[in-house]
Design an enzyme around this catalytic site. Structure first.
Site, mmCIF file in Angstrom:
data_model
loop_
_atom_site.group_PDB
_atom_site.id
_atom_site.type_symbol
_atom_site.label_atom_id
_atom_site.label_comp_id
_atom_site.label_asym_id
_atom_site.label_seq_id
_atom_site.Cartn_x
_atom_site.Cartn_y
_atom_site.Cartn_z
ATOM 1 N N ARG A 105 2.413 7.378 5.294
ATOM 2 C CA ARG A 105 1.890 7.475 3.919
ATOM 3 C C ARG A 105 0.490 6.866 3.914
ATOM 4 O O ARG A 105 0.344 5.673 4.180
ATOM 5 C CB ARG A 105 2.836 6.711 2.987
ATOM 6 C CG ARG A 105 2.466 6.745 1.512
ATOM 7 C CD ARG A 105 3.468 5.918 0.711
ATOM 8 N NE ARG A 105 3.166 5.922 -0.709
ATOM 9 C CZ ARG A 105 2.282 5.123 -1.280
ATOM 10 N NH1 ARG A 105 1.600 4.241 -0.563
ATOM 11 N NH2 ARG A 105 2.075 5.183 -2.588
ATOM 12 N N LYS B 32 -3.145 -1.771 3.301
ATOM 13 C CA LYS B 32 -2.315 -2.865 2.776
ATOM 14 C C LYS B 32 -2.933 -4.228 3.065
ATOM 15 O O LYS B 32 -3.777 -4.373 3.948
ATOM 16 C CB LYS B 32 -0.913 -2.748 3.353
ATOM 17 C CG LYS B 32 -0.193 -1.509 2.809
ATOM 18 C CD LYS B 32 1.133 -1.831 2.176
ATOM 19 C CE LYS B 32 1.568 -0.674 1.292
ATOM 20 N NZ LYS B 32 2.886 -0.160 1.642
#
Ligand code: PMM
Length: 299
Positions: A275, A241
């Site tokens: 995840r 991210k």
């Protein structure tokens, strides 16, 4: 004894965690959360796979099998990018992308999660064999709640402030952890009221979805609090991210060590499912973090 096992996870006292279900019920699959589950990311979008003469579906199916072979417990299939500023994909196109991939991988015996916020896509995905609905819009749409209630699949309720196109413009909270916990609890209660049993639900603070760097860091550390407040296990998506880019100055494909640090922190502070994109690399990280926490893999 704590429902997490003889030693318990470090975190809130048993009085706060006694009501937590240490399982996640996803249709015919019952996950016991005595070790961290790995959800492998499979984005079925044209920009995720290069044009090497095979169709996107063929590439995606091969990649899904590889993720499972590398140790993913769940394959999370998405047909619409939710990155900041991404444009919307029409319903028909999203269905066309994900359904053949779900069918093929579910038929191969893998546990499939469908990353969608569209009720019609969710319904078709469950019929094709998906066992989990992962809704980045947190089941705000009453029709998504209906789909959930009419099925027996597992659910991931993710928190997002705003919507993908604009969510990173100026995210604001009074207290990010308490605000996110409150909104996730409200979503869990909506599902509860519709008849969805609590042991089917996981919550996710939505790292990068309407959050600054400071918000993301506070939420990654907040797994125990989020579980205590919502009564549900926490799923955490930190992989590659942009907050990792902010911290390291690296592009997404070079964020694996940053991802490893964040995955470790998430596991040690109460997350139950992670995840990730690079399952082979992060599987080792999860094993070590589980051992450090005093659980999983025979420890
Ligand atoms: N992040 C993305 C997409 N779907 N779902 C959940 N539950 N949690 C997340 O953090 C999440 C998600 C965006 O990341 P990607 O573009 O790398 O898939």
């Amino acid at each position: 004894m704590s429902p997490w096992g003889a030693y318990g996870r470090p975190g809130p006292p048993p009085s706060l965690v006694h009501s937590i279900h240490p399982v996640w019920r996803c249709g015919a699959t019952l996950f016991t959360l005595d070790r961290t589950l790995i959800m492998g990311v499979l984005n079925v979008t044209p920009d995720s796979f290069s044009d090497g003469g095979r169709t996107i579906a063929e590439d995606a199916i091969a990649h899904g099998r590889a993720l499972a072979g590398a140790g993913a417990d769940i394959i999370d299939i998405g047909g619409e990018s939710t990155r900041p500023g991404a444009s919307l994909v029409p319903e028909d196109e999203e269905r066309r992308r994900v359904l053949p991939v779900i069918e093929a991988l579910a038929a191969a015996g893998l546990v499939i999660s469908l990353d969608t916020s569209k009720a019609a896509v969710a319904r078709a995905g469950i019929a094709a064999g998906a066992r989990i609905l992962n809704d980045v819009a947190g089941f705000r749409d009453p029709e998504m709640v209906r789909v959930a209630a009419e099925s027996d699949v597992g659910l991931c309720v993710m928190h997002m402030q705003g919507e993908p196109r604009t969510m990173q413009v100026s995210p604001t909270y009074d207290d990010v952890v308490l605000d996110v916990a409150r909104e996730l609890s409200a979503a869990v209660l909506r599902l509860d009221a519709a008849g969805v049993s609590r042991d089917r639900i996981t919550v996710d603070p939505g790292i990068g979805f309407g959050k600054t760097l400071a918000h993301n860091l506070a939420l990654i550390r907040a797994g125990h609090l989020l579980t205590a407040q919502t009564g549900c296990p926490v799923l955490m998506g930190v992989s590659r991210k942009s907050f990792l880019g902010t911290l390291t100055g690296k592009p997404p494909t070079e964020r694996e060590f940053g991802t490893a640090a964040a995955v470790t922190a998430a596991i040690l502070t109460g997350s139950s499912i992670v995840r990730v994109h690079d399952v082979a690399a992060q599987r080792d990280v999860v094993r070590v973090a589980d051992a450090l926490r005093g659980q999983g893999y025979g420890v």
